[in-house]
Design an enzyme around this catalytic site. Sequence first.
Site, PDB file in Angstrom:
ATOM      1  N   TYR A 288      68.002  85.167   8.206  1.00 34.07           N
ATOM      2  CA  TYR A 288      67.700  86.857   6.954  1.00 34.07           C
ATOM      3  C   TYR A 288      67.314  86.199   5.346  1.00 34.07           C
ATOM      4  O   TYR A 288      65.980  86.447   4.701  1.00 34.07           O
ATOM      5  CB  TYR A 288      69.262  87.258   6.343  1.00 34.07           C
ATOM      6  CG  TYR A 288      69.067  88.839   5.834  1.00 34.07           C
ATOM      7  CD1 TYR A 288      68.545  90.035   5.806  1.00 34.07           C
ATOM      8  CD2 TYR A 288      69.798  88.438   4.997  1.00 34.07           C
ATOM      9  CE1 TYR A 288      67.815  91.180   5.303  1.00 34.07           C
ATOM     10  CE2 TYR A 288      69.431  89.603   3.231  1.00 34.07           C
ATOM     11  CZ  TYR A 288      68.833  90.245   3.914  1.00 34.07           C
ATOM     12  OH  TYR A 288      68.222  91.306   2.722  1.00 34.07           O
TER      13      TYR A 288
ATOM     14  N   SER B 251      66.129  89.960  -1.288  1.00 35.53           N
ATOM     15  CA  SER B 251      67.213  90.217  -1.840  1.00 35.53           C
ATOM     16  C   SER B 251      67.675  88.764  -2.198  1.00 35.53           C
ATOM     17  O   SER B 251      66.798  87.681  -2.648  1.00 35.53           O
ATOM     18  CB  SER B 251      67.610  89.713   0.009  1.00 35.53           C
ATOM     19  OG  SER B 251      69.120  90.013  -0.586  1.00 35.53           O
TER      20      SER B 251
END
Length: 249
Positions: A147, A134
């Site tokens: 995250y 990501s």
Amino acid sequence: MLVLITGASAGFGAATARLLIQRGHRVIITARRQQRLHALQQELGANCFALAFDISDEQATSSALQSLPPEWQQIDLLVNNAGLALGIDAAQNSNLADWKQMIATNISGLVSITHAVLPGMVARNRGHIINLGSIAGDYPYPGGNVYGATKAFVKQFSLNLRADLVGTAVRVSNVEPGLCGGTEFSKVRFHGDDTKAAALYSNVDYLSAEDIAETIVWIAERPAHVNINRIEIMPVAQAPAGLTVKKKV
């Protein structure tokens, strides 16, 4: 090509499975949700094999892979797609259980299945691992805390696998999407709050799951001597823009 996709019951995983089947490949789809997997397998037909297990459970992962019929065991492409974000609170206000679940899925689960599949690829001297990272692994933002850290791990793990695999024909790539709508990602992150999830994508031409699937398949179908180390993808509406500075009152 025989492909195994984790987290294939929705989003990037399901879109990638559909595209690979369309292009004539055989696909093993895995996820926790057995009913969704079964429905997708029925849609995709005989070239699709469904395997339900929780990737954060190391023993379940091992048992599931060992249960594959012989003709489904020699995996050419592993797409490590399973992952999630939970919460958007500042670190000091975050839920520790959410942190642990992200680590268990995004890091431990990815590592476990890679460790199980990689030796066979090396022994056959062919194969490809495509990890779903990501932009959060590159660009910090408020609430990204664990995250973002898990996706930074995915990026570095991918590059270090490349270093270990020099001299073999096994390839490793990391795909790093930006803002992508039409999936369950934000609904999960906001613990089922559809209003918050919808607001994030309102009036934005975001990436789609199909955009990411097309990128994954393009990477996988490069000539055998070509390795895409990492690829970062954002919608035109998004850009890494500046650092936050808090002014004194």
